[in-house]
Design an enzyme around this catalytic site. Structure first.
Site, PDB file in Angstrom:
ATOM      1  N   SER A  61     -23.519  -2.673  10.452  1.00  0.00           N
ATOM      2  CA  SER A  61     -23.743  -2.991   8.917  1.00  0.00           C
ATOM      3  C   SER A  61     -24.839  -2.134   8.458  1.00  0.00           C
ATOM      4  CB  SER A  61     -24.240  -4.274   8.787  1.00  0.00           C
ATOM      5  OG  SER A  61     -22.998  -5.358   8.917  1.00  0.00           O
ATOM      6  N   LYS A 204     -32.161  -2.844   6.328  1.00  0.00           N
ATOM      7  CA  LYS A 204     -30.802  -3.529   6.866  1.00  0.00           C
ATOM      8  C   LYS A 204     -30.550  -3.466   8.289  1.00  0.00           C
ATOM      9  CE  LYS A 204     -26.832  -5.137   5.673  1.00  0.00           C
ATOM     10  NZ  LYS A 204     -27.181  -6.005   6.824  1.00  0.00           N
ATOM     11  N   THR A 205     -30.084  -4.675   8.585  1.00  0.00           N
ATOM     12  CA  THR A 205     -29.772  -4.975  10.058  1.00  0.00           C
ATOM     13  C   THR A 205     -28.238  -4.600  10.233  1.00  0.00           C
ATOM     14  OG1 THR A 205     -29.055  -7.259   9.508  1.00  0.00           O
ATOM     15  CG2 THR A 205     -31.362  -6.984  10.149  1.00  0.00           C
ATOM     16  N   GLY A 206     -27.819  -4.459  11.669  1.00  0.00           N
ATOM     17  CA  GLY A 206     -26.640  -4.233  11.874  1.00  0.00           C
ATOM     18  C   GLY A 206     -26.470  -4.742  13.272  1.00  0.00           C
TER      19      GLY A 206
END
Length: 265
Positions: A61, A204-206
């Site tokens: 993500s 942003k995380t993923g």
């Protein structure tokens, strides 16, 4: 498999800085991975593992950063507040069961809560040719879009390294990308994840699950009063290994290192 190379190599190839303890944050989380930092003011790279920093894996993500820009620039959405209609179903085997996101949702909210189905719908409208165009212009990832499904950032051969993640984020910060100033400003607003009177974090995380492995990211940058620190942390483990703090550890590890650098408190 290249996606899990860093998990195997981590404890054997960690490069230790005399000023920064890179080992303890990962040991505290009982997880393997790496953190890469770019000190913007001093033009200095700081690595926990310089080899892993150049290994490419799926971005998961974190791809929503460039995905939002492309959706805006192509006119697929007019702004971050545009709502995407709930499609009625999603693959809970691939994406987990998250009933709180199964609703019509503004793109801004979808970015913040990482509602993958929203960006899959945008991807269908953007199309592969426009993705290829912008990914090439931005020098983002390996540009391998051979995955047939729309969700090529979570599954397939598309990949990016931590160093490349940071290189792209520097271009976002400097606004040196083939996107309008308006659209970059929208992205920057949406990316805000933490603010204090001394610093702000845009990030942003993923997290993706592929070939029996979990791959987790946290990428972004910290703006302080006199400097900017760009970061990309990637962790990984076998899915069969239980670690209930896996998601939180992406941030805990990064923040520990940023505190040592005096970038945050």
């Amino acid at each position: 498999m290249r996606a899990i190379i860093f998990v195997i190599a981590f404890f054997y190839s960690l490069h230790i800085s005399a000023q920064i303890d890179f080992v303890k944050p990962f040991k505290d989380c009982q997880i393997a991975g790496s953190t890469s930092i770019y000190d913007y003011k001093n033009k200095k790279w700081i690595f926990s593992n310089s080899t892993d920093a150049r290994v490419e894996t799926l971005p998961a993500s974190t791809f929503k950063i460039i995905n939002l820009l492309i959706a805006l620039e192509t006119g697929v959405i007019k702004d971050e507040n545009e709502a995407v209609k709930w499609v009625g179903k999603t693959d809970t085997t691939l994406y987990g069961y998250r009933p709180e996101i199964y609703k019509d949702m503004p793109v801004k909210e979808a970015f913040e809560v990482s509602a993958g189905w929203v960006f899959i719908e945008l991807a269908k409208k953007i199309g592969r040719e426009r993705y290829k165009h912008y990914l090439k212009l931005c020098h983002y990832g390996n540009q391998n879009l051979s995955q047939k499904d729309a969700d090529f950032w979570n599954f397939g051969a598309f990949a990016i390294s931590p160093v490349n993640q940071i290189e792209f984020l520097i271009k976002v910060y400097e606004e040196k990308l083939p996107f309008s100033k308006r659209n970059i400003e929208i992205l920057k607003r949406v990316m805000i994840s933490e603010t204090t009177d001394k610093y702000s974090i845009r990030s942003k995380t993923g997290w993706t699950r592929v070939s029996g492995n979990d791959i987790g990211w946290w990428v972004g940058y910290v703006e302080c009063s006199d400097n900017v620190y760009f970061f990309a942390t990637r962790i990984g483990k076998k899915r069969s290994t239980i670690n209930k703090t896996f998601g939180q550890c992406r941030k805990d590890i990064t923040k520990n290192i940023l505190r040592q650098l005096k970038a945050i408190e």
